[in-house]
Scaffold this active site. Structure first.
Site, PDB file in Angstrom:
ATOM      1  N   HIS A 131       0.811  -1.226   0.000  1.00  0.00           N
ATOM      2  CA  HIS A 131       0.000   0.000   0.000  1.00  0.00           C
ATOM      3  C   HIS A 131       0.843   1.274   0.000  1.00  0.00           C
ATOM      4  CE1 HIS A 131      -3.685  -2.431   1.583  1.00  0.00           C
ATOM      5  NE2 HIS A 131      -3.466  -2.590   0.293  1.00  0.00           N
ATOM      6  N   CYS A 139       4.743  13.068  -7.766  1.00  0.00           N
ATOM      7  CA  CYS A 139       4.073  14.155  -8.462  1.00  0.00           C
ATOM      8  C   CYS A 139       2.656  13.714  -8.821  1.00  0.00           C
ATOM      9  CB  CYS A 139       4.870  14.509  -9.723  1.00  0.00           C
ATOM     10  SG  CYS A 139       4.156  15.911 -10.615  1.00  0.00           S
ATOM     11  N   SER A 208      -6.830  -7.551   9.613  1.00  0.00           N
ATOM     12  CA  SER A 208      -8.235  -7.962   9.616  1.00  0.00           C
ATOM     13  C   SER A 208      -8.561  -8.712   8.319  1.00  0.00           C
ATOM     14  CB  SER A 208      -9.140  -6.739   9.757  1.00  0.00           C
ATOM     15  OG  SER A 208      -8.885  -5.819   8.713  1.00  0.00           O
ATOM     16  N   ALA A 250       1.072  -9.230  18.948  1.00  0.00           N
ATOM     17  CA  ALA A 250       2.178  -9.526  18.026  1.00  0.00           C
ATOM     18  C   ALA A 250       3.542  -9.424  18.713  1.00  0.00           C
ATOM     19  CB  ALA A 250       2.111  -8.562  16.847  1.00  0.00           C
TER      20      ALA A 250
END
Ligand code: OAD
Length: 260
Positions: A131, A139, A208, A250
């Protein structure tokens, strides 16, 4: 939530430590104990902001200042955070098993920082950030204009006139992240799904698993035959595919699974 038992941890540990090509697939939960808010659940950032108001190309076209203000806030918050014990354990394991790969949905850069510490030669290349990068900009005319890179300086989003601009063409810069409705980078997707097909085992931490196509990476590994170990505070759609699904934090569980 029923905490992971010692037997479950031992079973998962045997699987993971026997894997030469481990695929580690992570989401916001792996950074929760570093102080980075998750997206969903208690304290999740999507609870106080509407995703479609901020993380879309339409939102940026409508009000670039508002979108940059939100990203500037997140950048300031993440800049104060450090990789936690889970990031470090993952980075050490991947450094010791060079055919392994981290595929993350996180844009916070904490896996890359831990990886550079554990293995300065391979460093950040052992991490695929599906992501994008919170501290990256490109730009708004990209790819017609080739400006793209890291930008760690503070963003001044107090007015439309102070927003960062491209040094090459003068157009607005935007965060180098994937927004809702945008395609993921083809090379990142290929690397992730290739690793999923070839993995000996897959460790899924703190996601999730509801955002596609990212969530399909771990499911692909499981369908290709890799035993799937899940670490999450809660049950997720991936839990039923998991060989062992561990409930807990975690930063506690991942070192217990991977470290000597
Ligand atoms: P979410 O916020 O949707 O999920 C975080 C997960 O982490 C949940 O399943 C929690 O139960 C779990 N969790 C929270 N704290 C934890 C801890 N200390 N230890 C272990 N697990 C914990 O985050 P993601 O799954 O990463 O996309 O969200 C996926 C994508 O949705 C993000 O990359 C982002 C967002 O929209 C984009 O911005 C494109």
């Amino acid at each position: 939530m029923t905490a992971a038992t010692a037997d479950e941890i031992a079973r998962a540990r045997t699987i993971l430590r026997g894997a030469r090509r481990l695929l580690v697939f992570t989401g916001a939960g792996v950074s929760a104990e570093s102080g980075v808010p998750t997206f969903r659940g208690p304290g999740g950032v999507w609870n106080s902001y509407r995703a479609e108001e901020l993380a879309t190309p339409e939102a940026f076209a409508r009000d670039a200042r508002l979108v940059w203000e939100w990203y500037a806030w997140r950048r300031t918050l993440v800049a104060r955070c450090e990789p936690n014990a889970a990031h470090h354990a993952i980075a050490r394991h991947v450094a010791a098993h060079p055919e392994s790969l981290v595929v993350t949905q996180n844009v916070d850069g904490l896996h890359q920082r831990a990886a550079r510490e554990a293995d300065p030669t391979r460093g950040g290349t052992s991490v695929v950030a599906l992501h994008g990068h919170l501290f990256g900009v490109r730009c708004t005319r990209w790819p017609a204009c080739s400006t793209r890179g890291t930008h760690v300086a503070t963003i001044d989003a107090t007015s439309a006139d102070t927003l960062p601009r491209c040094e090459r063409c003068g157009a607005l810069l935007r965060p180098d992240v994937v927004w809702f409705g945008e395609a993921l980078e083809a090379t990142d997707l290929e690397a992730a799904f290739d690793a999923a097909q070839r993995a000996d085992a897959c460790l899924v931490v703190g996601t999730s698993a509801v955002v596609q196509p990212a969530a399909s990476v771990a499911a692909t590994a499981a369908r290709a035959g890799a035993p799937l170990i899940e670490v999450n505070a809660e049950v997720t759609p991936l839990s039923r595919l998991a060989t062992v699904s561990l409930r807990g934090r975690a930063a506690e569980l991942v070192p217990a699974l991977l470290d000597d």
